[in-house]
Design an enzyme around this catalytic site. Structure first.
Site, mmCIF file in Angstrom:
data_model
loop_
_atom_site.group_PDB
_atom_site.id
_atom_site.type_symbol
_atom_site.label_atom_id
_atom_site.label_comp_id
_atom_site.label_asym_id
_atom_site.label_seq_id
_atom_site.Cartn_x
_atom_site.Cartn_y
_atom_site.Cartn_z
ATOM 1 N N ASP A 213 -1.708 2.496 -2.474
ATOM 2 C CA ASP A 213 -1.492 1.048 -2.469
ATOM 3 C C ASP A 213 -0.666 0.669 -1.243
ATOM 4 O O ASP A 213 -0.241 1.529 -0.483
ATOM 5 C CB ASP A 213 -0.753 0.628 -3.747
ATOM 6 N N ASP A 215 2.314 -0.802 -1.406
ATOM 7 C CA ASP A 215 3.631 -1.134 -1.926
ATOM 8 C C ASP A 215 3.619 -2.631 -2.263
ATOM 9 O O ASP A 215 2.613 -3.129 -2.772
ATOM 10 C CB ASP A 215 4.725 -0.751 -0.923
#
Length: 296
Positions: A213, A215
């Site tokens: 991802d 973050d």
């Protein structure tokens, strides 16, 4: 030449390493407490011979251990105790850079340790040692990892800084932006003190950081959700196993000494005089520091 015993510490999403020959799960005791799980032993046939492998699920099968509750000392001690010479750490991370999207494998070369609730050394009161962490990963292992990613058409980046946070919560937006301002590449919760302990145990160590991802800093992506992380983890797990098999094949069954001296760092690290060393701590260091203790 010594034989290669390739250790793999599997992080989130990589709890097992199937396909080995003569495989078995075995409990290994450590004076530092209980490791995360039993060790999975096996042999991987390659063109140059059979490579011995030892797999340890960092969080335990079924993920019962949080990043802060993992017994990192017991894990590294157990791997050293069974003869592991090199460790590949597989870790899920968030990206702190636009050019490192989910699905990218980052072969990191630096760490910033922001963890605070963990035992970080085998040494301490009664037996002091200081090892260098200027170059915290093994360049030779990094070369093999890069070759494996390239040969298997896996998106990767060579080099980058891994920010290790305590967790288990994900970052605040302010924290994420701070770490980006520091030039960090990825963020995770597990590779420290793991890398420090591997260095103290004279085991060569490298990380495959699997980006799941962005973050929480990225304005066009939703905040981190566990379901999204798990989905990407599942996609990455097969690639991680492919990379590890390729590294084992390129390493081969015979291992030459570390050209960077990483398997001999304790030669210049022990500072406490032999007569002043705590006998109980010396006993616990029988595997980690046995090479130098038995020669002195």
């Amino acid at each position: 030449m010594a034989k290669t015993v390739l250790g793999v510490i599997g992080g989130s999403g990589v709890y097992e390493f199937p396909g080995l020959k003569n495989e078995r799960w075995e409990k290994v005791s450590s004076p530092w407490g209980e490791p995360s799980d039993e060790l999975h032993f096996g042999e991987l046939p390659t063109e140059s011979g059979t490579v011995e492998m030892v797999f340890l699920p960092r969080h335990g099968r079924g993920h019962p251990h949080s990043p802060s509750s993992i017994n990192y000392r017991a894990n590294i001690d157990a791997l050293k105790r069974v003869g592991v010479t090199d460790i590949i750490s597989v870790s899920a991370v968030g990206s702190l850079k636009e050019e490192l999207p989910p699905g990218t494998f980052v072969i990191v070369d630096q760490f910033i340790d922001r963890s605070f609730a963990r035992e970080k050394s085998f040494f301490g009161e009664g037996f002091v040692a200081h090892v260098s962490m200027a170059q915290p990963v093994c360049p030779r292992l990094g070369d093999h990892l890069e070759k494996a990613c390239k040969n298997n058409s896996i998106a990767y980046a060579r080099g980058g800084t891994y920010l290790v946070m305590e967790g288990p919560q994900f970052s605040t937006l302010a924290e994420s932006n701070l770490y980006r301002s520091w030039g960090c590449s990825v963020i995770g919760m597990t590779n420290m003190p793991e890398a420090k302990l591997a260095r103290e145990a004279e085991i060569c160590y490298a990380t495959v950081a699997m980006v799941t991802d962005y973050d929480c800093w990225h304005p066009h992506h939703a905040h981190v959700e566990v379901s999204d992380v798990v989905r990407v983890l599942e996609e990455n797990a097969g690639h991680a196993r492919t990379v590890i098999r390729s590294v084992a094949a390129s390493f081969g069954p015979e291992r030459t000494p570390s050209p960077h001296g990483l398997d001999r760092v304790l030669d210049t690290a022990l500072i406490t005089a032999p007569a002043k060393r705590d006998p109980e701590l010396v006993r616990k260091l029988d595997a980690v520091a046995g090479r130098v203790l038995h020669s002195s």
